[in-house]
Enzyme design. Structure first.
Site, PDB file in Angstrom:
ATOM      1  N   ASN A 117      37.498  47.327  48.603  1.00 27.02           N
ATOM      2  CA  ASN A 117      36.535  47.566  47.520  1.00 27.02           C
ATOM      3  C   ASN A 117      35.347  46.637  47.751  1.00 27.02           C
ATOM      4  O   ASN A 117      35.455  45.436  47.533  1.00 27.02           O
ATOM      5  CB  ASN A 117      37.214  47.276  46.170  1.00 27.02           C
ATOM      6  CG  ASN A 117      36.226  47.274  45.020  1.00 27.02           C
ATOM      7  OD1 ASN A 117      35.113  47.790  45.142  1.00 27.02           O
ATOM      8  ND2 ASN A 117      36.634  46.698  43.899  1.00 27.02           N
ATOM      9  N   TRP A 118      34.243  47.216  48.184  1.00 26.73           N
ATOM     10  CA  TRP A 118      33.079  46.388  48.535  1.00 26.73           C
ATOM     11  C   TRP A 118      32.294  45.934  47.309  1.00 26.73           C
ATOM     12  O   TRP A 118      31.355  45.152  47.430  1.00 26.73           O
ATOM     13  CB  TRP A 118      32.147  47.160  49.469  1.00 26.73           C
ATOM     14  CG  TRP A 118      32.715  47.438  50.828  1.00 26.73           C
ATOM     15  CD1 TRP A 118      33.926  47.027  51.323  1.00 26.73           C
ATOM     16  CD2 TRP A 118      32.093  48.187  51.888  1.00 26.73           C
ATOM     17  NE1 TRP A 118      34.089  47.480  52.610  1.00 26.73           N
ATOM     18  CE2 TRP A 118      32.976  48.191  52.983  1.00 26.73           C
ATOM     19  CE3 TRP A 118      30.882  48.863  52.007  1.00 26.73           C
ATOM     20  CZ2 TRP A 118      32.674  48.838  54.184  1.00 26.73           C
ATOM     21  CZ3 TRP A 118      30.576  49.503  53.198  1.00 26.73           C
ATOM     22  CH2 TRP A 118      31.471  49.486  54.277  1.00 26.73           C
ATOM     23  N   LYS A 119      32.618  46.487  46.145  1.00 24.19           N
ATOM     24  CA  LYS A 119      31.856  46.166  44.925  1.00 24.19           C
ATOM     25  C   LYS A 119      30.366  46.399  45.188  1.00 24.19           C
ATOM     26  O   LYS A 119      30.019  47.314  45.944  1.00 24.19           O
ATOM     27  CB  LYS A 119      32.166  44.747  44.473  1.00 24.19           C
ATOM     28  CG  LYS A 119      33.676  44.486  44.427  1.00 24.19           C
ATOM     29  CD  LYS A 119      34.083  43.264  43.692  1.00 24.19           C
ATOM     30  CE  LYS A 119      35.596  43.161  43.731  1.00 24.19           C
ATOM     31  NZ  LYS A 119      36.136  42.158  42.846  1.00 24.19           N
TER      32      LYS A 119
ATOM     33  N   HIS B 134      38.654  49.947  37.292  1.00 24.19           N
ATOM     34  CA  HIS B 134      38.658  48.596  37.886  1.00 24.19           C
ATOM     35  C   HIS B 134      38.359  47.574  36.794  1.00 24.19           C
ATOM     36  O   HIS B 134      37.620  47.854  35.849  1.00 24.19           O
ATOM     37  CB  HIS B 134      37.608  48.512  38.994  1.00 24.19           C
ATOM     38  CG  HIS B 134      37.673  47.208  39.729  1.00 24.19           C
ATOM     39  ND1 HIS B 134      37.035  46.085  39.273  1.00 24.19           N
ATOM     40  CD2 HIS B 134      38.347  46.840  40.845  1.00 24.19           C
ATOM     41  CE1 HIS B 134      37.303  45.082  40.097  1.00 24.19           C
ATOM     42  NE2 HIS B 134      38.100  45.514  41.060  1.00 24.19           N
TER      43      HIS B 134
ATOM     44  N   GLU C 231      36.450  45.162  36.593  1.00 20.65           N
ATOM     45  CA  GLU C 231      35.027  44.895  36.308  1.00 20.65           C
ATOM     46  C   GLU C 231      34.418  46.017  35.471  1.00 20.65           C
ATOM     47  O   GLU C 231      33.528  45.780  34.652  1.00 20.65           O
ATOM     48  CB  GLU C 231      34.269  44.667  37.632  1.00 20.65           C
ATOM     49  CG  GLU C 231      34.582  43.283  38.190  1.00 20.65           C
ATOM     50  CD  GLU C 231      34.689  43.219  39.698  1.00 20.65           C
ATOM     51  OE1 GLU C 231      34.068  44.044  40.388  1.00 20.65           O
ATOM     52  OE2 GLU C 231      35.415  42.325  40.189  1.00 20.65           O
TER      53      GLU C 231
ATOM     54  N   GLU D 129      46.094  44.940  39.519  1.00 20.69           N
ATOM     55  CA  GLU D 129      45.180  43.844  39.828  1.00 20.69           C
ATOM     56  C   GLU D 129      45.101  42.907  38.619  1.00 20.69           C
ATOM     57  O   GLU D 129      44.331  43.167  37.679  1.00 20.69           O
ATOM     58  CB  GLU D 129      43.777  44.385  40.128  1.00 20.69           C
ATOM     59  CG  GLU D 129      43.740  45.287  41.338  1.00 20.69           C
ATOM     60  CD  GLU D 129      42.339  45.354  41.929  1.00 20.69           C
ATOM     61  OE1 GLU D 129      42.177  44.987  43.091  1.00 20.69           O
ATOM     62  OE2 GLU D 129      41.412  45.760  41.207  1.00 20.69           O
TER      63      GLU D 129
ATOM     64  N   GLY E 175      38.922  37.734  42.672  1.00 20.19           N
ATOM     65  CA  GLY E 175      37.775  36.920  43.067  1.00 20.19           C
ATOM     66  C   GLY E 175      37.938  35.438  42.786  1.00 20.19           C
ATOM     67  O   GLY E 175      36.978  34.684  42.857  1.00 20.19           O
TER      68      GLY E 175
ATOM     69  N   SER F 288      42.519  38.552  45.225  1.00 27.59           N
ATOM     70  CA  SER F 288      42.527  37.467  46.209  1.00 27.59           C
ATOM     71  C   SER F 288      43.467  37.715  47.386  1.00 27.59           C
ATOM     72  O   SER F 288      44.118  36.792  47.882  1.00 27.59           O
ATOM     73  CB  SER F 288      42.828  36.127  45.529  1.00 27.59           C
ATOM     74  OG  SER F 288      41.786  35.807  44.608  1.00 27.59           O
TER      75      SER F 288
ATOM     76  N   GLY G 109      39.055  42.952  47.804  1.00 27.49           N
ATOM     77  CA  GLY G 109      37.639  42.821  47.484  1.00 27.49           C
ATOM     78  C   GLY G 109      36.943  41.973  48.535  1.00 27.49           C
ATOM     79  O   GLY G 109      36.594  42.441  49.615  1.00 27.49           O
ATOM     80  N   GLY G 110      36.762  40.687  48.235  1.00 28.11           N
ATOM     81  CA  GLY G 110      35.996  39.783  49.092  1.00 28.11           C
ATOM     82  C   GLY G 110      36.360  39.850  50.568  1.00 28.11           C
ATOM     83  O   GLY G 110      35.473  39.907  51.437  1.00 28.11           O
TER      84      GLY G 110
HETATM   85  P1  PGA Z   1      39.219  40.196  45.423  1.00 29.26           P
HETATM   86  O1  PGA Z   1      38.910  41.535  44.580  1.00 29.26           O
HETATM   87  O2  PGA Z   1      40.047  40.596  46.613  1.00 29.26           O
HETATM   88  O3  PGA Z   1      37.854  39.680  45.817  1.00 29.26           O
HETATM   89  O4  PGA Z   1      39.956  39.277  44.516  1.00 29.26           O
HETATM   90  C1  PGA Z   1      39.873  42.532  44.422  1.00 29.26           C
HETATM   91  C2  PGA Z   1      39.323  43.689  43.604  1.00 29.26           C
HETATM   92  O5  PGA Z   1      38.546  43.450  42.677  1.00 29.26           O
HETATM   93  O6  PGA Z   1      39.634  44.876  43.861  1.00 29.26           O
END
Ligand code: PGA
Length: 254
Positions: free
Chosen positions: A11-13, A98, A100, A170, A176, A216, A237-238
């Site tokens: 997930n590149w956000k 998600h 966010e 999640e 994050g 994470s 994500g990251g």
């Molecule tokens: P993260 O994000 O790996 O940066 O914690 C995961 C996500 O939001 O899908």
């Protein structure tokens, strides 16, 4: 228990416009050969889907998804993307709910449910994200929150549609933050999500739905997390933004 192929999803956000998406795919493809025993899905920003799909034209095994959709197909919804539009840009998958979207943009359980229904109706594979906040976990509400999120989101989903459904657990406190759930915590939450799915669908259908862990995930913890019971892959994500780090996570599956 059904044999579920592991899924490694990135997930590149709000990172990587079209040119960067193209470069990423060009760098990733030599590092991640096509493999029959795992799925690799990438979720670029909506504006980069076409470029990512075109760059991965020779790699139909790499699936491209959209990070969010509106529940309507078209209309006066400035700034939104519909499921049919995402499909026509080259998306085969969609992330729905998600954390966010829920916590930064105020998406409700009801809206999440409508998006799941719209995504499935348009032929997208839906990845429904669920997870508790730290306060909810501390208050002992983990099971109630997950049950509510799963139930509300799947309210209109027919059992036949489960082959187009994946769940991503999640925990909000792990996203994050660099603090991942332990494999034991993840296994416990996944077992509960599986139980919620069993209550919603029949046991056989429920046992075939992949449940991914997200929060994470890094190259160094991905293998242990994916080895945990009922953890069928990861949503990253990251660590999905760098081709080398993402390829190491793909290699950690299986
Ligand atoms: P993260 O994000 O790996 O940066 O914690 C995961 C996500 O939001 O899908």
């Amino acid at each position: 228990m059904a044999n579920i192929k592991p899924v490694i999803a990135g997930n590149w956000k709000m990172h990587k416009g079209p040119a960067e998406a193209r470069t990423f795919i060009e760098q990733l493809t030599p590092l991640v050969p096509a493999m029959d025993d795992r799925h690799v899905w990438l979720f670029p920003p909506a504006i980069s889907i076409s470029a990512a799909r075109a760059a991965a034209a020779a790699r139909p095994d790499l699936r491209i998804g959209v990070q969010n959709i509106h529940w309507e197909s078209a209309g006066a919804f400035t700034g939104e993307t519909s499921a049919p539009m995402a499909r026509s840009a080259g998306a085969s998958h969609v992330l729905v709910g998600h954390s966010e979207r829920r916590h930064v943009f105020g998406e409700t359980d009801d809206q999440t449910g409508r998006k799941v229904t719209a995504g499935l109706a348009s032929g997208l594979h839906v990845v429904l994200c669920v997870g508790e906040t730290l306060d909810q976990r501390k208050a002992g509400e983990l099971e109630t929150v997950l049950a509510r999120q799963v139930e509300a989101a799947l309210v209109e989903v027919e059992p036949e549609a489960v082959s187009s459904l994946t769940i991503a657990y999640e925990p909000v406190w792990a996203i994050g933050t660099g603090v991942n759930a332990t494999p034991k915590d993840a296994a416990g939450a996944h077992a509960w999500v599986r139980e919620c799915l069993r209550r919603r669908f029949d046991g056989d259908a429920a046992s075939r739905i992949p449940i991914l862990y997200g929060g994470s995930v890094k190259p160094d913890n991905a293998g242990d997390l994916m080895a945990a019971s009922d953890v069928n892959g990861v949503l990253v994500g990251g660590a999905s933004l760098d081709p080398t780090s993402f390829s190491r996570i793909v290699a950690a599956a299986g």
